[in-house]
Write an enzyme that holds these catalytic residues in place. Structure first.
Site, PDB file in Angstrom:
ATOM      1  N   SER A 164      49.928  43.768  39.327  1.00  0.00           N
ATOM      2  CA  SER A 164      49.587  42.743  40.316  1.00  0.00           C
ATOM      3  C   SER A 164      50.021  41.360  39.846  1.00  0.00           C
ATOM      4  O   SER A 164      50.480  40.537  40.645  1.00  0.00           O
ATOM      5  CB  SER A 164      48.084  42.769  40.622  1.00  0.00           C
ATOM      6  OG  SER A 164      47.314  42.605  39.456  1.00  0.00           O
TER       7      SER A 164
ATOM      8  N   LYS B 158      38.988  38.671  35.755  1.00  0.00           N
ATOM      9  CA  LYS B 158      37.683  39.071  36.289  1.00  0.00           C
ATOM     10  C   LYS B 158      36.522  38.770  35.347  1.00  0.00           C
ATOM     11  O   LYS B 158      35.359  38.857  35.761  1.00  0.00           O
ATOM     12  CB  LYS B 158      37.701  40.560  36.635  1.00  0.00           C
ATOM     13  CG  LYS B 158      38.738  40.948  37.672  1.00  0.00           C
ATOM     14  CD  LYS B 158      38.503  40.286  39.009  1.00  0.00           C
ATOM     15  CE  LYS B 158      39.450  40.829  40.070  1.00  0.00           C
ATOM     16  NZ  LYS B 158      39.221  40.233  41.396  1.00  0.00           N
TER      17      LYS B 158
END
Length: 300
Positions: free
Chosen positions: A261, A47
């Site tokens: 994830s 991110k």
């Protein structure tokens, strides 16, 4: 002499081959499985790329200026990345996140000077997003909107995708990514498909009833506006138990200490490898495992 800044360390992350988890079947099929270590970014996740992209492009358009207050609903990694970029570029940052997310994430955001607003666990990310919208309407700040901002996938079109193409020397045949905001899979898919339309793009989503930090199967009303289903060739569903087990195996068997994830994406990559031959399969290792220690996934 011109020295690097922290911004210059975002991207150009390593791509590493799995050596033990892939097993004899992968070798027999002449497949290669590679993980892109996005935890090597300065704030620890994939991110970092869209966080910098969204803020820099908003500045260039004149939408924001240093000193402004930025607001974002986040499940963790985007918030940490935005807090870092806001700190380096002179913004105030308000982050809204469900109260059940890991303590390490909250502390990381606070370390960069962000204000954290915890929302009820029962409301999930949907409630956090709605509250952020209300705060913006009340004049409390400006939402960057990772879920609808085209500068999110643009970061991956401009950096992650080209890096994967160069690092595999164009040999990549399959790309696997966990799906949260969908920015990573959208931007990388766009770039890779332009290079070779035959590359298969696979999205990893949680099975019904599974809660895996960082990946979601969104209700229709909350589906990210940046998402285009046509850019994803296949969806694979992963259970929470399988993702957590793979996270432990990656650490113990490969020395790759990553989040849940990322492990879910690895589970899918290994699954894909059992159905193809002569393939170069890449999955995104989107963050580091130390962000999940308090969850008990990695027992002492």
């Amino acid at each position: 002499m011109q020295y690097m800044t922290i911004e210059d360390t975002i991207g150009n992350t390593p791509l590493v081959q799995l050596k033990r988890l892939n097993g004899e079947d992968t070798a027999r099929r002449n497949n290669v499985i590679l993980g892109k270590l996005e935890g090597n970014n300065p704030a620890g996740s994939v991110k970092d790329r869209p966080a910098l992209s969204m803020i820099k492009h908003a500045e260039a358009r004149g939408d924001i200026k240093p000193g402004d207050t930025l607001i974002e609903a986040t499940s963790g990694n985007t918030g940490i990345a935005l807090a870092m970029v806001a700190a380096m570029r002179g913004y105030k940052m308000v982050l809204l996140m469900p109260e059940n997310l890991s303590e390490e994430r909250r502390q990381s955001m606070a370390a960069y000077g962000a204000k954290i607003v915890l929302t009820p666990k029962a409301g999930g990310m949907e409630y956090a997003r709605d509250l952020a919208e209300q705060m913006q309407k009340n004049g409390e700040g400006i939402i960057l909107d990772q879920f609808g901002n085209p500068d999110n996938p643009l970061a991956h079109y401009e950096s992650t995708g080209p890096e994967l193409w160069q690092q595999t020397e164009g040999r990549i045949t399959h790309f696997v990514s966990a799906m949260g905001t969908t920015g990573t899979i959208m931007g990388v898919s766009r770039y890779l498909k332009e290079k070779n339309p035959e590359i298969q793009v696979i999205g990893a989503q949680p099975e019904e009833g599974s809660q895996i930090p960082g990946i979601r199967k969104w209700p229709e009303a909350y589906l990210p506006k940046i998402y285009d289903a046509a850019r994803v060739d296949q969806l694979e569903y992963v259970s929470q138990a399988a993702a957590e087990q793979m996270a432990r195996r990656l650490a113990i068997e490969e020395g790759i200490f990553c989040g849940i994830s990322a492990a879910g994406a690895c589970e899918v990559a290994l699954r894909i490898s059992q159905t193809v031959e002569n393939a170069t399969i890449v999955f995104i290792v989107c963050d580091r495992g130390d962000r999940y220690l308090s969850t008990g996934v990695f027992p002492a």
